[in-house]
Design a protein around this motif. Structure first.
Motif, PDB file in Angstrom:
ATOM      1  N   ASP A 154       0.829  -1.196   0.000  1.00 30.34           N
ATOM      2  CA  ASP A 154       0.000   0.000   0.000  1.00 30.34           C
ATOM      3  C   ASP A 154       0.871   1.256   0.000  1.00 30.34           C
ATOM      4  N   GLU A 155       0.422   2.265  -0.744  1.00 25.61           N
ATOM      5  CA  GLU A 155       1.158   3.521  -0.847  1.00 25.61           C
ATOM      6  C   GLU A 155       0.331   4.655  -0.240  1.00 25.61           C
ATOM      7  N   VAL A 156       0.960   5.494   0.557  1.00 29.93           N
ATOM      8  CA  VAL A 156       0.304   6.691   1.077  1.00 29.93           C
ATOM      9  C   VAL A 156       0.481   7.798   0.046  1.00 29.93           C
ATOM     10  N   LEU A 157      -0.612   8.170  -0.613  1.00 32.84           N
ATOM     11  CA  LEU A 157      -0.544   9.188  -1.653  1.00 32.84           C
ATOM     12  C   LEU A 157      -0.595  10.603  -1.075  1.00 32.84           C
ATOM     13  N   ASP A 158      -1.309  10.740   0.036  1.00 30.24           N
ATOM     14  CA  ASP A 158      -1.486  12.070   0.604  1.00 30.24           C
ATOM     15  C   ASP A 158      -1.832  11.930   2.080  1.00 30.24           C
ATOM     16  N   HIS A 159      -1.402  12.895   2.890  1.00 27.31           N
ATOM     17  CA  HIS A 159      -1.699  12.886   4.330  1.00 27.31           C
ATOM     18  C   HIS A 159      -1.984  14.305   4.782  1.00 27.31           C
ATOM     19  N   TRP A 160      -3.174  14.489   5.356  1.00 24.53           N
ATOM     20  CA  TRP A 160      -3.595  15.797   5.870  1.00 24.53           C
ATOM     21  C   TRP A 160      -3.902  15.681   7.357  1.00 24.53           C
ATOM     22  N   ILE A 161      -3.465  16.658   8.154  1.00 26.69           N
ATOM     23  CA  ILE A 161      -3.740  16.661   9.592  1.00 26.69           C
ATOM     24  C   ILE A 161      -3.960  18.093  10.059  1.00 26.69           C
ATOM     25  N   SER A 162      -4.895  18.239  10.988  1.00 29.24           N
ATOM     26  CA  SER A 162      -5.183  19.557  11.544  1.00 29.24           C
ATOM     27  C   SER A 162      -5.520  19.413  13.019  1.00 29.24           C
ATOM     28  N   PHE A 163      -5.311  20.497  13.798  1.00 34.80           N
ATOM     29  CA  PHE A 163      -5.456  20.432  15.254  1.00 34.80           C
ATOM     30  C   PHE A 163      -6.496  21.432  15.737  1.00 34.80           C
ATOM     31  N   ALA A 164      -7.127  21.091  16.869  1.00 35.61           N
ATOM     32  CA  ALA A 164      -8.135  21.963  17.473  1.00 35.61           C
ATOM     33  C   ALA A 164      -7.926  21.951  18.985  1.00 35.61           C
ATOM     34  N   ASP A 165      -7.266  22.946  19.494  1.00 33.38           N
ATOM     35  CA  ASP A 165      -7.003  23.035  20.929  1.00 33.38           C
ATOM     36  C   ASP A 165      -8.300  23.285  21.702  1.00 33.38           C
ATOM     37  N   GLY A 166      -8.497  22.511  22.783  1.00 38.23           N
ATOM     38  CA  GLY A 166      -9.668  22.684  23.625  1.00 38.23           C
ATOM     39  C   GLY A 166     -10.909  21.988  23.120  1.00 38.23           C
ATOM     40  N   PHE A 167     -10.814  21.278  22.002  1.00 38.63           N
ATOM     41  CA  PHE A 167     -11.971  20.577  21.441  1.00 38.63           C
ATOM     42  C   PHE A 167     -12.039  19.168  22.025  1.00 38.63           C
ATOM     43  N   ALA A 168     -13.247  18.665  22.253  1.00 40.60           N
ATOM     44  CA  ALA A 168     -13.435  17.310  22.777  1.00 40.60           C
ATOM     45  C   ALA A 168     -14.712  16.720  22.196  1.00 40.60           C
TER      46      ALA A 168
END
Length: 232
Positions: free
Chosen positions: A11-25
């Motif tokens: 398997d190949e990872v073509l793309d990876h996106w990540i984002s953060f939200a401080d204080g979110f639950a």
């Protein structure tokens, strides 16, 4: 591709996106349910969704719940998870190339040898040869024209059969303009919906996504969005 279409790719990872939200639950299941609802509304053809668990580390480590969206050989693995007093959303685009191996050919050969031997037993040598050739031609025609014959479900089913799938894709399944365009539409629509869902759910609680990162080790400049030209 190797000789006769044999592949040994993982398997190949073509793309990876990540984002953060401080204080979110929020429980990941709630976010996944929201994404599923958005995707169901778009009615993307031949796409399946399922909850899967991946280990955080070794064999005995805890497991993390992901939402997997898959169409043909392209999948998105979506993760929503707390991280300390912060929270992150990540989405990976995965390509699983059809791996045609020698045992696939051997299994197919044994199957057809069994069919041929059975035909000889019941029909005799002469009529068995005619019936066997007709069977091979019929199978080849169905394989090559499954979608044109309106058998979209059969096309998807053939791709998911461990023995038949690689043979079908490498030797019979035609690559067309429409399939290329549909693949690109899928690769564009799903991540956009995921990102919008993350923005909407965090925005409802007055929290803004921060520090977005995106990595495309395979795509690189390929299919990179082109900004619209300013009108003069």
């Amino acid at each position: 591709m190797g000789i006769l279409g044999f592949k040994l790719k993982k398997d190949e990872v073509l793309d990876h996106w990540i984002s953060f939200a401080d204080g979110f639950a929020q429980p990941p299941q709630e976010f996944y349910a929201f994404v599923k609802k958005q995707l169901d509304a778009r009615k993307i053809p031949s796409m399946a969704m399922s909850d899967v668990e991946y280990a955080e580390g070794g064999l005995l480590s805890d497991k993390r719940l992901y939402l997997r969206m898959i169409r043909e050989r392209l999948a998105f693995d979506l993760c929503a998870s707390p991280f300390g007093n912060s929270y992150f959303f990540s989405c990976r685009t995965i390509h699983s190339p059809p791996a045609l191996r020698l045992w696939h050919i051997a299994a197919a050969f044994l199957f057809f040898w069994f069919v041929y031997s059975s035909l000889v037993l019941f029909l005799g040598f002469f009529f068995a040869n005619i019936a066997f050739v007709a069977l091979l031609v019929a199978i080849a025609e169905v394989f090559r024209n499954a979608v044109a014959m309106g058998l979209n479900d059969l096309d998807s089913a053939l791709m998911n059969i461990s023995i038949v799938g690689p043979i079908y894709e490498n030797w019979f399944r035609k690559e067309t303009y429409y399939r290329e365009d549909a693949r690109l539409a899928y690769l564009n629509i799903v991540p956009a919906i995921v990102k919008k869902a993350a923005e909407d759910m965090t925005g409802e609680k007055g929290i803004k996504l921060t520090q977005q990162y995106e990595r495309s080790p395979i795509f690189g400049e390929l299919y990179k969005p082109v900004p619209p030209r300013d009108k003069k």
